[in-house]
Design a protein around this motif. Structure first.
Motif, short mmCIF file in Angstrom:
data_model
loop_
_atom_site.label_atom_id
_atom_site.label_comp_id
_atom_site.label_asym_id
_atom_site.label_seq_id
_atom_site.Cartn_x
_atom_site.Cartn_y
_atom_site.Cartn_z
N SER A 200 -12.64 60.03 -16.37
CA SER A 200 -13.70 59.27 -17.04
C SER A 200 -13.62 59.36 -18.56
O SER A 200 -13.91 58.38 -19.26
CB SER A 200 -15.07 59.72 -16.55
OG SER A 200 -15.27 61.11 -16.77
N ALA A 201 -13.26 60.51 -19.11
CA ALA A 201 -13.19 60.64 -20.57
C ALA A 201 -12.13 59.70 -21.14
O ALA A 201 -12.31 59.14 -22.23
CB ALA A 201 -12.89 62.08 -20.97
N ARG A 206 -14.05 58.06 -24.51
CA ARG A 206 -14.58 59.26 -25.17
C ARG A 206 -13.46 60.14 -25.72
O ARG A 206 -13.60 60.74 -26.79
CB ARG A 206 -15.44 60.08 -24.19
CG ARG A 206 -16.72 59.42 -23.76
CD ARG A 206 -17.71 60.44 -23.19
NE ARG A 206 -17.10 61.36 -22.24
CZ ARG A 206 -17.00 61.14 -20.93
NH1 ARG A 206 -17.46 60.00 -20.42
NH2 ARG A 206 -16.47 62.03 -20.13
N ASP A 207 -12.37 60.22 -24.99
CA ASP A 207 -11.24 61.03 -25.44
C ASP A 207 -10.69 60.50 -26.75
O ASP A 207 -10.52 61.24 -27.73
CB ASP A 207 -10.14 61.03 -24.36
CG ASP A 207 -8.90 61.80 -24.77
OD1 ASP A 207 -8.83 63.01 -24.50
OD2 ASP A 207 -8.00 61.18 -25.38
N ALA A 208 -10.41 59.20 -26.80
CA ALA A 208 -9.87 58.60 -28.02
C ALA A 208 -10.87 58.68 -29.16
O ALA A 208 -10.49 58.87 -30.33
CB ALA A 208 -9.48 57.15 -27.76
N ALA A 209 -12.16 58.53 -28.86
CA ALA A 209 -13.18 58.58 -29.90
C ALA A 209 -13.24 59.96 -30.55
O ALA A 209 -13.36 60.08 -31.78
CB ALA A 209 -14.55 58.22 -29.31
N VAL A 249 -8.95 52.54 -34.83
CA VAL A 249 -8.82 52.16 -36.24
C VAL A 249 -9.97 52.78 -37.02
O VAL A 249 -11.13 52.74 -36.57
CB VAL A 249 -8.83 50.63 -36.41
CG1 VAL A 249 -8.71 50.26 -37.88
CG2 VAL A 249 -7.69 50.00 -35.61
N ALA A 250 -9.66 53.37 -38.18
CA ALA A 250 -10.71 53.97 -38.99
C ALA A 250 -10.36 53.86 -40.47
O ALA A 250 -9.19 53.88 -40.85
CB ALA A 250 -10.92 55.43 -38.61
N ASP A 251 -11.40 53.71 -41.28
CA ASP A 251 -11.29 53.86 -42.72
C ASP A 251 -12.51 54.64 -43.19
O ASP A 251 -13.25 55.19 -42.36
CB ASP A 251 -11.15 52.51 -43.43
CG ASP A 251 -12.30 51.56 -43.13
OD1 ASP A 251 -13.41 52.04 -42.78
OD2 ASP A 251 -12.11 50.34 -43.25
N CYS A 252 -12.73 54.71 -44.48
CA CYS A 252 -13.83 55.53 -44.98
C CYS A 252 -15.20 54.97 -44.60
O CYS A 252 -16.21 55.67 -44.69
CB CYS A 252 -13.72 55.69 -46.49
SG CYS A 252 -13.82 54.14 -47.41
N ALA A 253 -15.25 53.72 -44.13
CA ALA A 253 -16.53 53.11 -43.77
C ALA A 253 -16.88 53.26 -42.30
O ALA A 253 -18.02 52.99 -41.90
CB ALA A 253 -16.52 51.63 -44.13
N GLY A 254 -15.93 53.67 -41.46
CA GLY A 254 -16.21 53.81 -40.04
C GLY A 254 -14.97 53.58 -39.20
O GLY A 254 -13.84 53.49 -39.72
N GLY A 255 -15.17 53.46 -37.88
CA GLY A 255 -14.04 53.28 -36.99
C GLY A 255 -14.44 52.62 -35.70
O GLY A 255 -15.63 52.42 -35.41
N GLN A 256 -13.43 52.28 -34.89
CA GLN A 256 -13.69 51.67 -33.60
C GLN A 256 -12.51 51.91 -32.66
O GLN A 256 -11.37 52.14 -33.10
CB GLN A 256 -13.93 50.16 -33.74
CG GLN A 256 -12.77 49.39 -34.32
CD GLN A 256 -13.06 47.90 -34.44
OE1 GLN A 256 -14.18 47.46 -34.30
NE2 GLN A 256 -12.01 47.11 -34.68
N ILE A 257 -12.79 51.85 -31.35
CA ILE A 257 -11.80 51.96 -30.29
C ILE A 257 -11.89 50.68 -29.48
O ILE A 257 -12.92 50.42 -28.85
CB ILE A 257 -12.05 53.16 -29.36
CG1 ILE A 257 -12.29 54.45 -30.14
CG2 ILE A 257 -10.94 53.30 -28.35
CD1 ILE A 257 -11.08 55.04 -30.78
N THR A 258 -10.85 49.85 -29.51
CA THR A 258 -10.89 48.58 -28.79
C THR A 258 -9.61 48.38 -27.99
O THR A 258 -8.58 48.99 -28.27
CB THR A 258 -11.05 47.40 -29.75
OG1 THR A 258 -9.95 47.37 -30.67
CG2 THR A 258 -12.36 47.50 -30.53
N LEU A 259 -9.70 47.53 -26.98
CA LEU A 259 -8.51 47.08 -26.25
C LEU A 259 -8.01 45.82 -26.95
O LEU A 259 -8.59 44.74 -26.79
CB LEU A 259 -8.87 46.81 -24.79
CG LEU A 259 -9.39 48.03 -24.02
CD1 LEU A 259 -9.87 47.62 -22.63
CD2 LEU A 259 -8.32 49.11 -23.92
#
Length: 325
Positions: A200-201, A206-209, A249-259
């Motif tokens: 599940s992780a 959750r793992d990648a995050a 993907v991340a920068d100093c403003a935030g990040g995201q995990i997408t397909l």
């Protein structure tokens, strides 16, 4: 592209130390079982304890019966110099890390969920007690991602991180692209040792995050935070003509995990099986990238061993400064 080398030699010999290093191993599953034989085989390491949840469970390899304990307090009672944490239960792992650091015991952890839950507090505790917390094994398996970020920061400010951080999901996406049913692909990943019995992780992201959070903190300092968006992979996923990756993907403003489709990006599009990759773009446009296996016993055990080697190199017990990584 940076030409600076950043590779690991699997299970390289540990540097000479004044006395054998007393090591306690927490967990003897996929990762811990990969580290165990080397700990037993080294004359400069004394394995003092192995923490397991079910002592009667058949394992390969089997820890020596006299070293097996089922209570974290019993593990620490053996007075190790270093605790290697490969536990799958993040709450137990986090409590053990805190207890070890509080007692002045160095920690090498492969638990990204535990470290990400309180990276600042754990780092402060390590610094306060004069020991070292290392967790490169928690990010990237056999790919030295945290080390790559550290190298990039030494070169200049970092603008952006792009990465495939979960080898299990990458394996699944590759299988789904060839027409595998979801459950069959997952079963193959579990049989190959890429996926846990409870995946599940991995599937929820959750793992990648957690891994992206640790990379973001290393890259951007206190402004690094958990991803704002995390996309899950499930049986309803429809594979198209283009290769898709679980892209972090991340920068100093935030990040995201997408397909995300990655057909035009050979670094990610060509990742086979349980591969991981990272691209770090500096503010001046220079780019560093690394690839390698991101799941399974061997690559993660290699990363644990690299952290342990670093501890020996820095003379464990001689005034370590609570450094991370």
């Amino acid at each position: 592209m940076s030409a600076l080398p950043l590779t690991r030699v699997p299970f390289e010999p540990l540097p000479a130390a004044r006395e054998p290093l007393r090591v306690a191993l927490a967990g003897c599953g996929v990762v811990g079982g990969g580290v165990l034989p080397r700990l037993l085989d080294r004359p400069d390491v004394v394995l003092v304890s192995v923490l397991v949840r079910s002592p009667g469970k058949i394992r390969s390899p089997e820890p020596p019966p006299g070293l097996v304990v089922t209570d974290p307090a019993a593990l620490l009672a053996r007075e190790p110099d270093v605790v290697i944490d490969t536990l799958s239960d993040a709450s137990v792992s986090l409590a053990l890390i805190r207890a070890a650091l509080s007692r002045g015991v160095h920690v090498v952890s492969a638990s990204k969920q535990a470290v990400a839950a309180d990276v600042d507090g754990l780092s402060a505790l390590a610094a306060a007690t004069g020991v070292t917390l290392r967790y490169s094994a928690a990010v990237g398996g056999g790919v030295p991602m945290l080390e790559a970020v550290q190298l990039a920061r030494e070169m200049g400010p970092i603008r952006r991180i792009e990465a495939v951080l979960n080898g299990t999901v990458n394996f699944l996406l590759n299988r789904l692209a060839t027409g595998y049913p979801f459950e069959a692909a997952l079963a193959e990943a579990q049989a190959a040792g890429f996926a846990e019995a409870d995946p599940s992780a991995d599937l929820t992201g959750r793992d990648a995050a957690a891994k992206l959070f640790l990379l973001s903190r290393a890259a951007f300092g206190a402004t690094g935070r958990l991803p704002d968006r995390v996309e899950a992979l499930g049986p309803d996923f429809q594979s198209g003509a283009e290769p898709v990756r679980q892209l972090a993907v991340a920068d100093c403003a935030g990040g995201q995990i997408t397909l995300a489709p990655v057909a035009g990006d050979p670094l990610f599009a060509d990742l086979a099986d349980a591969g991981n990759a990272i691209r770090i773009t500096l503010a001046d446009g220079r780019v560093l990238s690394r690839t390698g296996l991101g799941a399974g016993r061997a690559p993660t055990a290699e990363s644990v061993w690299a952290d342990l080697t670093d501890l020996l190199t820095s003379r464990v017990g001689a005034g370590a400064d609570g450094a991370e990584l």
